[in-house]
Design a protein around this motif. Structure first.
Motif, PDB file in Angstrom:
ATOM      1  N   TYR A  48       0.825  -1.208   0.000  1.00  0.00           N
ATOM      2  CA  TYR A  48       0.000   0.000   0.000  1.00  0.00           C
ATOM      3  C   TYR A  48       0.859   1.257   0.000  1.00  0.00           C
ATOM      4  O   TYR A  48       0.467   2.292  -0.554  1.00  0.00           O
ATOM      5  N   ALA A  49       2.026   1.182   0.572  1.00  0.00           N
ATOM      6  CA  ALA A  49       2.932   2.326   0.510  1.00  0.00           C
ATOM      7  C   ALA A  49       3.277   2.641  -0.952  1.00  0.00           C
ATOM      8  O   ALA A  49       3.305   3.808  -1.366  1.00  0.00           O
ATOM      9  N   ALA A  50       3.519   1.590  -1.727  1.00  0.00           N
ATOM     10  CA  ALA A  50       3.794   1.794  -3.153  1.00  0.00           C
ATOM     11  C   ALA A  50       2.562   2.332  -3.868  1.00  0.00           C
ATOM     12  O   ALA A  50       2.662   3.177  -4.775  1.00  0.00           O
ATOM     13  N   MET A  51       1.410   1.834  -3.467  1.00  0.00           N
ATOM     14  CA  MET A  51       0.165   2.311  -4.070  1.00  0.00           C
ATOM     15  C   MET A  51      -0.043   3.790  -3.799  1.00  0.00           C
ATOM     16  O   MET A  51      -0.477   4.554  -4.669  1.00  0.00           O
ATOM     17  N   ARG A  52       0.307   4.225  -2.593  1.00  0.00           N
ATOM     18  CA  ARG A  52       0.179   5.643  -2.255  1.00  0.00           C
ATOM     19  C   ARG A  52       1.048   6.501  -3.167  1.00  0.00           C
ATOM     20  O   ARG A  52       0.648   7.590  -3.581  1.00  0.00           O
ATOM     21  N   GLU A  53       2.208   5.989  -3.492  1.00  0.00           N
ATOM     22  CA  GLU A  53       3.072   6.726  -4.409  1.00  0.00           C
ATOM     23  C   GLU A  53       2.406   6.880  -5.773  1.00  0.00           C
ATOM     24  O   GLU A  53       2.493   7.917  -6.426  1.00  0.00           O
ATOM     25  N   ARG A  54       1.743   5.819  -6.211  1.00  0.00           N
ATOM     26  CA  ARG A  54       1.074   5.875  -7.519  1.00  0.00           C
ATOM     27  C   ARG A  54      -0.120   6.826  -7.509  1.00  0.00           C
ATOM     28  O   ARG A  54      -0.550   7.296  -8.553  1.00  0.00           O
TER      29      ARG A  54
END
Length: 542
Positions: A48-54
């Protein structure tokens, strides 16, 4: 558009890997991104941290610029594309994966597929030589307004859900209603009436029919002020089989669908035959006779649909005579001006609305011919109370003190769905950026272009026009008959340089030339005429 056109694998090459799990490097990067955050901002999972970046809006700034470039380039170059898509049915399933991707992909990858796979399957409604159906206008102010609507993304079902969405809709509909010459009684500022944006003219017809049912039931219950579920059902069950709906055989097919939605048997839809000598407009004498016979048979005339600008031939029904017939039987009178209504912004074309003061509702589509991108269908009623009686339901979570005090209106009560977009923003932009005088010049130019085409048809004795030109619509055929005319149209559309469709009038195969694209110029009309002549030469020689 560099930022959205990054190279990457096409959908076809990814088809077998569409469900692959995230790679180890990707998972490691996600974990590192999460670990770098303070505890208060750290997310439950690295993924989800990566998703937040997206979801970072700075990425929108980057890709949004590229998308604007793509759209601008599309409009600049659309004339070079074939108007009608040349693909075969089912083509796209062979090019895209069977399943959605498990791992994220780049915007560049998505846009690569748009260019390579989606664009070939587009019939280009914004092509200057698109002369089919009726137009589907768009413009950069409309697109800007739509971008803002998507940005705010309010679900404006009620005033309190976003006051500006409700109030701007009322204001812009008052502006537009005034511009097309509607009486004050149709406007929100007029008191009992008002305007609302529906999705399509078909939805407006359904809503008007439901309102007519509410009014009929209320009056049959001796004017009781509400249709309450406790005692309205039995009366409705008794009356529904007796209600009759009337329209010309040239009326839009949505009239029958409205009956299906409203629970009115299709056997009670009276399709009034039109005549060639009346240019296929509603035969009001036949309408009166049908209503008289139904009344004598113990049935109830409920709803009359008149059309200003029928789809097949642009016929204009007589609103004065039709509304008088409706009034004799206390039937609701609705006007479908989906295409032609835009022309009423010009005073010289406003005659089609003569008698509108005696009608109950009217609708037209700015998304057809008034530079406002789909969807935006503007509807007005003289008495909104019947819409509220037909469609208002207020669960506890939708109540507000403003609504209960009746100092605001909630547009959820004016339509079938609950949710609604901030549609009025794009219309607001169009009306302000172009102004009334600009919009009038736009309509007049298209009528002039259609007149030019009509004059060329009339000068060639191989052709005939079964009906007069109607605004920017010209209907024509070869005098040699249906088969050569059908062959002409087939060759014209196969060539890709233009696109038209046909209709049938009294059994005759007729080609429709509908001018309405913002980019259409004299040269496009002249070019399509040369192509029509060439195809006629071949069709007549076969």
């Amino acid at each position: 558009m560099e930022s959205t056109a990054a190279t990457g694998p096409s959908a076809a090459t990814r088809a077998s890997a569409g469900s692959a799990a995230p790679s180890a490097p990707a998972a490691g990067a996600a974990a590192a991104a999460s670990a770098a955050l303070p505890d208060s901002e750290r997310h439950a999972t690295p993924e989800y941290a990566a998703m937040r970046e997206r979801m970072d809006w700075e990425k929108f700034r980057e890709h949004g610029r590229g998308m604007v470039d793509f759209i601008s380039d599309y409009y600049s170059g659309v004339e070079k594309l074939p108007v009608k898509s040349q693909v075969k049915p089912g083509y796209l399933a062979e090019l895209l994966p069977r399943s959605a991707p498990e791992a994220p992909e780049s915007v560049g990858d998505v846009m690569k597929d748009v260019r390579e796979h989606i664009l070939p399957g587009i019939t280009h409604w914004q092509h200057p030589s698109f002369f089919s159906y009726f137009p589907a206008n768009t413009s950069y102010p409309g697109l800007l307004g739509d971008m803002l609507a998507s940005c705010f993304n309010v679900i404006g079902f009620s005033w309190i859900a976003s006051p500006a969405a409700t109030e701007l809709e009322s204001i812009t509909l008052d502006w537009l209603g005034e511009l097309i010459g509607l009486p004050e009684s149709f406007l929100t500022r007029g008191g009992k009436g008002g305007g609302v944006i529906q999705g399509t003219a078909s939805e407006a017809t359904i809503v008007a029919l439901l309102a007519s049912r509410a009014r009929a039931l209320s009056r049959d219950r001796d004017g009781a002020p509400a249709l309450d579920a406790g005692d309205g059902g039995a009366l409705e069950d008794a009356m529904a089989p007796k209600w009759c709906v009337y329209g010309s055989d040239q009326a839009h097919s949505s009239a029958k669908k409205a009956c299906m939605v409203a629970g009115i048997p299709l056997a009670r839809y009276r399709c009034i035959p039109s005549k060639r000598e009346d240019n296929y407009s509603l035969d009001v004498a036949a309408l009166r006779e049908a209503m008289r016979k139904d009344k004598e048979a113990g049935l109830r005339p409920l709803f009359v649909l008149a059309t200003c600008g029928t789809t097949s031939s642009g016929a204009m029904d007589d609103l004065v005579a039709a509304s008088a017939a409706a009034k004799e039987h206390d039937a609701w009178m609705h006007v479908d001006a989906a295409w032609a209504g835009s022309a009423c912004i010009c005073p010289e074309f406003r005659g089609m609305l003569r008698g509108i003061e005696n009608c109950d509702s009217i609708d037209f589509n700015p998304h057809k011919w008034l530079l406002t991108n789909f969807n935006c269908s503007t509807m007005w009623v003289q008495d909104k109370e019947w819409l509220l009686q037909a469609l208002s339901l207020t669960p506890e979570y939708l109540r507000s003190k403003e609504y209960e005090a009746k100092v605001v209106q909630d547009y959820r009560d004016w339509q079938i769905p609950l949710g609604r977009r901030f549609h009025s923003l794009k219309l607001f932009f169009v009306l302000r950026v172009f102004g009334a005088e600009g919009l009038r010049s736009f309509i007049r130019e298209h009528v002039a272009l259609a007149t030019r085409f009509r004059e060329m048809i009339e000068a060639d004795d191989r052709f005939e026009m079964p009906v007069p030109q109607s605004l920017s619509l010209v209907c024509f055929r070869l005098k040699a008959g249906n088969a050569p005319t059908e062959r002409l149209l087939e060759m014209l559309n196969e060539g890709g340089s233009a696109f038209m469709v046909h209709t049938k009038l009294s059994g005759d195969f007729v080609i429709r030339m509908a001018v309405g694209n913002p980019r259409t110029e004299i040269r496009h009309v002249d070019r399509v005429w040369e192509e029509v002549r060439r195809c006629a030469d071949v069709a007549l020689a076969e």
